[in-house]
Design a protein around this motif. Structure first.
Motif, PDB file in Angstrom:
ATOM      1  N   LEU A  92       1.003 -27.904  12.068  1.00  0.00           N
ATOM      2  CA  LEU A  92       0.488 -27.117  13.299  1.00  0.00           C
ATOM      3  C   LEU A  92       1.670 -27.058  14.310  1.00  0.00           C
ATOM      4  CD1 LEU A  92      -3.309 -27.984  14.011  1.00  0.00           C
ATOM      5  CD2 LEU A  92      -2.407 -26.202  12.948  1.00  0.00           C
ATOM      6  N   ALA A  93       2.263 -28.087  14.804  1.00  0.00           N
ATOM      7  CA  ALA A  93       3.439 -28.052  15.778  1.00  0.00           C
ATOM      8  C   ALA A  93       4.672 -27.458  15.030  1.00  0.00           C
ATOM      9  CB  ALA A  93       4.043 -29.680  15.947  1.00  0.00           C
ATOM     10  N   ALA A  94       4.670 -27.452  13.914  1.00  0.00           N
ATOM     11  CA  ALA A  94       5.875 -26.719  13.220  1.00  0.00           C
ATOM     12  C   ALA A  94       5.608 -25.045  13.519  1.00  0.00           C
ATOM     13  CB  ALA A  94       6.198 -27.056  11.888  1.00  0.00           C
ATOM     14  N   GLY A  95       4.322 -24.870  13.067  1.00  0.00           N
ATOM     15  CA  GLY A  95       3.816 -23.487  13.385  1.00  0.00           C
ATOM     16  C   GLY A  95       3.742 -22.876  14.647  1.00  0.00           C
ATOM     17  N   LEU A  96       3.306 -23.674  15.607  1.00  0.00           N
ATOM     18  CA  LEU A  96       3.423 -23.191  16.732  1.00  0.00           C
ATOM     19  C   LEU A  96       4.854 -23.140  17.737  1.00  0.00           C
ATOM     20  CD1 LEU A  96       0.447 -25.080  18.424  1.00  0.00           C
ATOM     21  CD2 LEU A  96       0.411 -22.792  17.606  1.00  0.00           C
ATOM     22  N   GLY A  97       5.742 -24.029  17.144  1.00  0.00           N
ATOM     23  CA  GLY A  97       7.261 -23.964  17.519  1.00  0.00           C
ATOM     24  C   GLY A  97       7.594 -22.674  16.930  1.00  0.00           C
ATOM     25  N   ARG A  98       7.422 -22.184  15.988  1.00  0.00           N
ATOM     26  CA  ARG A  98       7.932 -20.797  15.407  1.00  0.00           C
ATOM     27  C   ARG A  98       7.340 -19.655  16.409  1.00  0.00           C
ATOM     28  NH1 ARG A  98       7.304 -23.498  10.199  1.00  0.00           N
ATOM     29  NH2 ARG A  98       5.328 -22.622  10.115  1.00  0.00           N
ATOM     30  N   GLU A  99       6.366 -20.050  16.879  1.00  0.00           N
ATOM     31  CA  GLU A  99       5.696 -18.965  17.889  1.00  0.00           C
ATOM     32  C   GLU A  99       6.171 -19.150  19.228  1.00  0.00           C
ATOM     33  OE1 GLU A  99       3.616 -16.320  17.147  1.00  0.00           O
ATOM     34  OE2 GLU A  99       3.569 -16.961  15.092  1.00  0.00           O
ATOM     35  N   GLY A 100       7.445 -19.899  19.447  1.00  0.00           N
ATOM     36  CA  GLY A 100       8.023 -19.697  20.531  1.00  0.00           C
ATOM     37  C   GLY A 100       7.598 -21.105  21.658  1.00  0.00           C
ATOM     38  N   MET A 101       6.639 -21.944  21.173  1.00  0.00           N
ATOM     39  CA  MET A 101       5.952 -23.112  22.192  1.00  0.00           C
ATOM     40  C   MET A 101       6.595 -24.173  21.839  1.00  0.00           C
ATOM     41  SD  MET A 101       1.791 -22.125  21.485  1.00  0.00           S
ATOM     42  CE  MET A 101       1.270 -20.424  21.181  1.00  0.00           C
ATOM     43  N   ALA A 102       6.653 -25.088  22.995  1.00  0.00           N
ATOM     44  CA  ALA A 102       7.162 -26.280  23.021  1.00  0.00           C
ATOM     45  C   ALA A 102       6.031 -27.111  22.683  1.00  0.00           C
ATOM     46  CB  ALA A 102       7.980 -26.745  24.278  1.00  0.00           C
ATOM     47  N   VAL A 103       6.146 -27.881  21.686  1.00  0.00           N
ATOM     48  CA  VAL A 103       4.924 -28.889  21.164  1.00  0.00           C
ATOM     49  C   VAL A 103       5.208 -30.258  20.977  1.00  0.00           C
ATOM     50  CG1 VAL A 103       3.149 -28.812  19.488  1.00  0.00           C
ATOM     51  CG2 VAL A 103       4.375 -26.544  19.950  1.00  0.00           C
ATOM     52  N   ASP A 104       4.346 -31.048  21.551  1.00  0.00           N
ATOM     53  CA  ASP A 104       4.296 -32.697  21.318  1.00  0.00           C
ATOM     54  C   ASP A 104       3.110 -32.754  20.508  1.00  0.00           C
ATOM     55  OD1 ASP A 104       6.762 -32.691  22.787  1.00  0.00           O
ATOM     56  OD2 ASP A 104       5.293 -32.890  24.757  1.00  0.00           O
ATOM     57  N   VAL A 105       3.079 -33.705  19.915  1.00  0.00           N
ATOM     58  CA  VAL A 105       1.991 -34.576  19.017  1.00  0.00           C
ATOM     59  C   VAL A 105       1.503 -35.814  19.464  1.00  0.00           C
ATOM     60  CG1 VAL A 105       1.165 -35.269  16.642  1.00  0.00           C
ATOM     61  CG2 VAL A 105       2.651 -32.910  17.100  1.00  0.00           C
ATOM     62  N   ALA A 106       0.427 -35.883  19.703  1.00  0.00           N
ATOM     63  CA  ALA A 106      -0.366 -37.372  19.823  1.00  0.00           C
ATOM     64  C   ALA A 106      -1.426 -37.702  18.549  1.00  0.00           C
ATOM     65  CB  ALA A 106      -1.007 -37.379  20.985  1.00  0.00           C
ATOM     66  N   LEU A 107      -1.387 -38.852  17.809  1.00  0.00           N
ATOM     67  CA  LEU A 107      -2.104 -38.841  16.987  1.00  0.00           C
ATOM     68  C   LEU A 107      -3.415 -39.848  17.308  1.00  0.00           C
ATOM     69  CD1 LEU A 107       0.658 -39.941  14.210  1.00  0.00           C
ATOM     70  CD2 LEU A 107      -0.317 -37.774  14.553  1.00  0.00           C
ATOM     71  N   ASP A 108      -3.734 -40.141  18.283  1.00  0.00           N
ATOM     72  CA  ASP A 108      -4.780 -40.904  18.769  1.00  0.00           C
ATOM     73  C   ASP A 108      -5.073 -40.422  20.170  1.00  0.00           C
ATOM     74  OD1 ASP A 108      -3.749 -43.079  20.514  1.00  0.00           O
ATOM     75  OD2 ASP A 108      -2.658 -43.607  18.628  1.00  0.00           O
ATOM     76  N   GLY A 109      -6.157 -40.901  20.712  1.00  0.00           N
ATOM     77  CA  GLY A 109      -6.658 -40.477  22.097  1.00  0.00           C
ATOM     78  C   GLY A 109      -5.901 -41.236  23.171  1.00  0.00           C
ATOM     79  N   ALA A 110      -5.461 -42.400  22.854  1.00  0.00           N
ATOM     80  CA  ALA A 110      -4.728 -43.098  23.991  1.00  0.00           C
ATOM     81  C   ALA A 110      -3.327 -42.603  23.934  1.00  0.00           C
ATOM     82  CB  ALA A 110      -4.660 -44.564  23.392  1.00  0.00           C
ATOM     83  N   ALA A 111      -2.777 -42.363  22.823  1.00  0.00           N
ATOM     84  CA  ALA A 111      -1.379 -41.546  23.211  1.00  0.00           C
ATOM     85  C   ALA A 111      -1.608 -40.116  23.906  1.00  0.00           C
ATOM     86  CB  ALA A 111      -0.697 -41.187  21.671  1.00  0.00           C
ATOM     87  N   ALA A 165      -1.302 -32.252  11.921  1.00  0.00           N
ATOM     88  CA  ALA A 165      -0.519 -32.277  13.207  1.00  0.00           C
ATOM     89  C   ALA A 165       1.078 -31.826  13.060  1.00  0.00           C
ATOM     90  CB  ALA A 165      -0.657 -33.596  13.747  1.00  0.00           C
ATOM     91  N   ARG A 166       1.663 -32.210  12.354  1.00  0.00           N
ATOM     92  CA  ARG A 166       2.932 -31.779  11.958  1.00  0.00           C
ATOM     93  C   ARG A 166       3.313 -30.381  11.662  1.00  0.00           C
ATOM     94  NH1 ARG A 166       5.085 -35.489  15.403  1.00  0.00           N
ATOM     95  NH2 ARG A 166       4.506 -37.640  14.576  1.00  0.00           N
TER      96      ARG A 166
END
Length: 217
Positions: free
Chosen positions: A16-35, A13-14
């Motif tokens: 992917l978030a770092a890679g998408l951030g380099r693509e100019g996206m603002a990215v949040d991460v959730a590690l389970d369905g409730a989050a 998850a981290r």
């Protein structure tokens, strides 16, 4: 573009978030369905990248809940099972696209961008205002044929302003769509980014500040 990655494998998850951030996206991460459901309730995401096999609340239920609640976010479902039956089942739950693991990062980026374009009123891949052109697919901007060297945040702000087609976009909206949840809501990041963007765009000025409202092209 604001993206939520829902993946219980934290390292993946981290990454992917770092890679998408380099693509100019603002990215949040959730590690389970409730989050994931909690974040989707308080943030306006364009795309949710959703692993199907999640703890606490299963990915199927997350997808079903997002669709039932009328969230505008498009859902890209990820799974280790890539059979036709699995894809059909995922799409039947309300997912907009489906990607089997393992996948190429470039394909993930392309699918997220395609879904992001579908999450709003249809816009052309190249946004044009006078001599200014913003190619959202190639991540390139020019004005009068001169290439503009924009940072990911500057590109994101310019894309949001051009997509508004002359409407005012508030600083809060720019912060919501262009920055992740770690950003301080009282930060001057939007003001500083707009200032840098104005300098790079050159004269005559294109970005107007509307007092107590926001910015517009």
């Amino acid at each position: 573009m604001r993206v939520l990655i829902v993946e219980d494998h934290e390292e993946l998850a981290r990454t992917l978030a770092a890679g998408l951030g380099r693509e100019g996206m603002a990215v949040d991460v959730a590690l389970d369905g409730a989050a994931a459901l909690y974040r989707a309730a308080i943030h306006d995401y364009d795309v949710v990248v959703l692993d199907r096999d999640l703890p606490v609340v299963h990915g199927d239920e997350v997808c079903r809940s997002l669709a039932a609640d009328g969230h505008a976010a498009r859902v890209l479902m990820l799974t280790a099972a890539g059979t036709v039956a699995d894809r059909v089942a995922g799409l039947g739950l309300g997912a907009d696209d489906y990607l089997a693991k393992p996948f190429a990062f470039a394909e993930l980026v392309a699918r997220i961008r395609a879904l992001g374009r579908r999450s709003h009123t249809a816009l052309p891949p190249v946004l044009v205002h006078g001599e200014l052109e913003l190619d959202t697919a190639r991540r390139a901007a020019t004005r009068g044929g001169r290439r503009l060297e924009l940072s990911p945040k500057e590109f994101a702000v310019l894309e949001l302003l051009l997509s508004a087609r002359g409407a005012v976009v508030s600083a809060e909206r720019l912060l919501e769509k262009g920055w992740d949840e770690a950003s301080d809501p009282f930060t001057q990041s939007v003001k500083v980014t707009v200032s840098r963007l104005r300098r790079k765009l050159g004269d005559p000025p294109l970005i107007e500040t509307v007092p107590q409202a926001g910015y517009r092209i």
